[in-house]
Design an enzyme around this catalytic site. Structure first.
Site, mmCIF file in Angstrom:
data_model
loop_
_atom_site.group_PDB
_atom_site.id
_atom_site.type_symbol
_atom_site.label_atom_id
_atom_site.label_comp_id
_atom_site.label_asym_id
_atom_site.label_seq_id
_atom_site.Cartn_x
_atom_site.Cartn_y
_atom_site.Cartn_z
ATOM 1 N N HIS A 33 0.882 -1.177 0.000
ATOM 2 C CA HIS A 33 0.000 0.000 0.000
ATOM 3 C C HIS A 33 0.910 1.215 0.000
ATOM 4 C CE1 HIS A 33 -4.052 1.492 0.414
ATOM 5 N NE2 HIS A 33 -3.714 2.278 1.412
ATOM 6 N N LYS B 174 -10.179 6.126 -3.954
ATOM 7 C CA LYS B 174 -9.256 7.192 -3.557
ATOM 8 C C LYS B 174 -7.866 6.796 -4.040
ATOM 9 C CE LYS B 174 -7.556 8.441 1.095
ATOM 10 N NZ LYS B 174 -7.980 9.053 2.368
ATOM 11 N N LYS C 8 -3.849 7.402 -3.912
ATOM 12 C CA LYS C 8 -2.809 8.006 -3.078
ATOM 13 C C LYS C 8 -1.725 8.536 -4.007
ATOM 14 C CE LYS C 8 -2.987 7.695 0.841
ATOM 15 N NZ LYS C 8 -3.767 8.318 1.959
ATOM 16 N N ASP D 22 -5.639 11.702 -2.559
ATOM 17 C CA ASP D 22 -5.083 12.108 -1.263
ATOM 18 C C ASP D 22 -3.587 12.331 -1.437
ATOM 19 O OD1 ASP D 22 -4.458 12.618 1.342
ATOM 20 O OD2 ASP D 22 -5.149 10.691 2.139
ATOM 21 N N GLU E 12 -7.760 15.704 -1.303
ATOM 22 C CA GLU E 12 -7.517 15.592 0.141
ATOM 23 C C GLU E 12 -6.105 16.072 0.504
ATOM 24 O OE1 GLU E 12 -8.566 11.746 1.679
ATOM 25 O OE2 GLU E 12 -7.437 12.014 3.521
ATOM 26 N N ASP F 204 -7.429 16.660 6.072
ATOM 27 C CA ASP F 204 -7.257 15.423 6.852
ATOM 28 C C ASP F 204 -6.248 15.689 7.980
ATOM 29 O OD1 ASP F 204 -6.953 12.933 7.918
ATOM 30 O OD2 ASP F 204 -6.112 11.974 6.149
ATOM 31 N N LYS G 91 -11.504 11.236 12.043
ATOM 32 C CA LYS G 91 -10.957 9.931 12.431
ATOM 33 C C LYS G 91 -10.977 9.865 13.945
ATOM 34 C CE LYS G 91 -7.931 9.741 8.377
ATOM 35 N NZ LYS G 91 -6.596 9.592 7.795
ATOM 36 N N GLU H 78 -14.302 5.775 4.501
ATOM 37 C CA GLU H 78 -13.232 4.964 3.905
ATOM 38 C C GLU H 78 -12.840 3.853 4.886
ATOM 39 O OE1 GLU H 78 -9.989 7.798 3.281
ATOM 40 O OE2 GLU H 78 -9.584 7.875 5.433
HETATM 41 C C1 MUC Z 1 -5.035 8.982 4.893
HETATM 42 O O1 MUC Z 1 -4.174 9.818 4.860
HETATM 43 O O2 MUC Z 1 -6.164 9.334 4.617
HETATM 44 C C2 MUC Z 1 -6.755 6.472 4.433
HETATM 45 C C3 MUC Z 1 -6.905 5.637 3.375
HETATM 46 C C4 MUC Z 1 -5.651 5.192 2.990
HETATM 47 O O3 MUC Z 1 -5.362 4.439 2.075
HETATM 48 O O4 MUC Z 1 -4.732 5.755 3.790
HETATM 49 C C5 MUC Z 1 -5.382 6.450 4.808
HETATM 50 C C6 MUC Z 1 -4.666 7.600 5.298
HETATM 51 MG MG MG Z 2 -5.675 11.376 4.201
#
Ligand code: MUC
Ligand code: MG
Length: 380
Positions: free
Chosen positions: A22, A167, A169, A198, A224, A249, A273, A327
């Site tokens: 990941h 989402k 990254k 994000d 994000e 976030d 969160k 999420e």
């Molecule tokens: C984040 O920064 O949002 C949430 C989903 C994911 O893959 O990582 C987290 C962290």
């Molecule tokens: Mg995030």
């Protein structure tokens, strides 16, 4: 009547492998470490809680090892002997003993609420005043590091009706590569899926302005945390400049953070969160500030396993408005679990367990297998 006291609090490090690497801007995860809290009370009831971090210390200021140390050394001794039926009073005591350490406090609060729910035979959401939804929409994060593999993953998940929002990254590679990656995925999925990104604070403001213009044109639905959490003025300028919503976030943990963001107009959406806030109750206060300021809300994850994700779900289920869904896919990213019955995901959502407390039970054999102290003894 004799009062019910907290007797023991145990914090256990558990390492679970992920189903694939990941990749985030600040770390590549091959496994996730859960800090599992077992809180035993004088009436024989046990409560479970969980805290996780992302990439050790690379996301936030607490690490799994530090959380265990804080609980073992400072927080557990402050709780032992206290009224097990009063989570708010217990949390107030922890505030006196320790500043910050919100991830650790969140795990302890979850365990207290789980125990009290079991004691009263009601779900945690009911203790909180009641759930306004029994299912929570859940997105999936595409983060394999490979565009074609991400598209295949999204297609399979759309096909099986598990997720219809993805989402991505980004922020690990240069902006041009990231924009190309996101555009290819959005083009492949078209109107069949929503796509969000994000950035985990990786860009500066000028980079972000250029990138967001291109991501907006590519059809991305949400951006994000594009820039560092401390640059709220920059986030406000980006939020004013673009139509695509900007989500905070890392910039929002506490109700005070939400208030600062609201005052400055630094985000359109808040990622909530329970870990960042220090528990479900504080998450609710943070949500209320955002909601009152007219910001949309989103149920975020610290990539918790089943216990932390379901605890979050009980909290998010009680929020009157949750426009961006959640999420809470953490358990699905893990190859195995330490609960007896895993949470149910279907129809693009997570079903809130109906049993007392969190509605979960430990699988003792799995816990014994994956806990770090035993794995180390095995030489794993
Ligand atoms: C984040 O920064 O949002 C949430 C989903 C994911 O893959 O990582 C987290 C962290
Ligand atoms: Mg995030």
């Amino acid at each position: 009547m004799e009062s019910i006291r907290i007797e023991t609090v145990e914090a256990i490090l558990v390492d679970l492998p992920t189903i694939r690497a990941h990749q985030l801007a600040m770390a590549v995860m091959q496994r996730q470490t859960l800090v599992i809290v077992r809180l035993r009370c004088s009436d024989g009831v046990e409560g479970l809680g969980e805290a996780t971090t992302i990439g050790g210390l690379s996301y936030g200021e607490e690490s799994p090892e530090g959380i265990k140390l804080a609980i073992d050394t400072y927080l557990a001794p402050a709780l032992v002997g206290q009224d097990a039926t009063n989570a708010r009073a217990a949390l107030a005591r922890l505030e006196k003993v320790a500043r910050g350490n919100r991830f650790a406090k969140s795990a302890l609060e979850t365990a207290l609420l789980d125990a009290q729910g079991k004691r009263l035979d009601v779900p945690v959401a009911t203790l909180l005043g009641g759930a306004v939804r029994s299912r929570l929409p859940v997105l999936w994060t595409l983060a394999s590091g490979d565009t074609a593999r991400d598209i295949d993953e999204a297609e399979a998940l759309l096909q099986s009706r598990r997720h219809n929002t993805f989402k991505l990254k980004i922020g690990r590679r240069d902006v041009a590569s990231d924009v190309a990656h996101v555009s290819r995925i959005k083009q492949a999925l078209g109107d069949r899926a929503r796509v969000t990104v994000d950035v985990n604070q990786a860009w500066d403001e000028a980079e972000a302005a250029g990138a967001i213009a291109r991501l907006e044109a590519a059809g991305v639905d949400l951006i994000e945390q594009p820039i560092p959490r401390a640059n709220l003025a920059g986030m406000a300028r980006l939020a004013a400049r673009f139509v695509v919503p900007i989500m905070a976030d890392e910039a929002v943990c506490t109700p005070e953070d939400a208030l600062d963001i609201a005052r400055l107009g630094a985000a359109d959406v808040l990622a909530l969160k329970i870990a960042k806030s220090g528990g479900i109750l504080e998450m609710g206060r943070t949500a209320a500030v955002g909601d009152a300021a007219g910001m949309a809300l989103y149920g975020g994850t610290m990539l918790e396993g089943s216990i932390g994700s379901v605890a979050s779900a009980h909290g998010f289920a009680t929020l009157p408005r949750l426009a961006w869904g959640t999420e809470l896919f953490g358990p699905l990213l893990l190859k195995d679990d330490i609960v007896a019955v895993r949470p149910v995901y279907d129809d693009f959502s997570l079903e809130l367990p109906a049993g007392p407390g969190l509605g979960l039970a430990l699988d003792e054999d799995k816990l014994a297998f994956y806990r770090r102290d035993r794995a180390a003894a095995r030489g794993a």
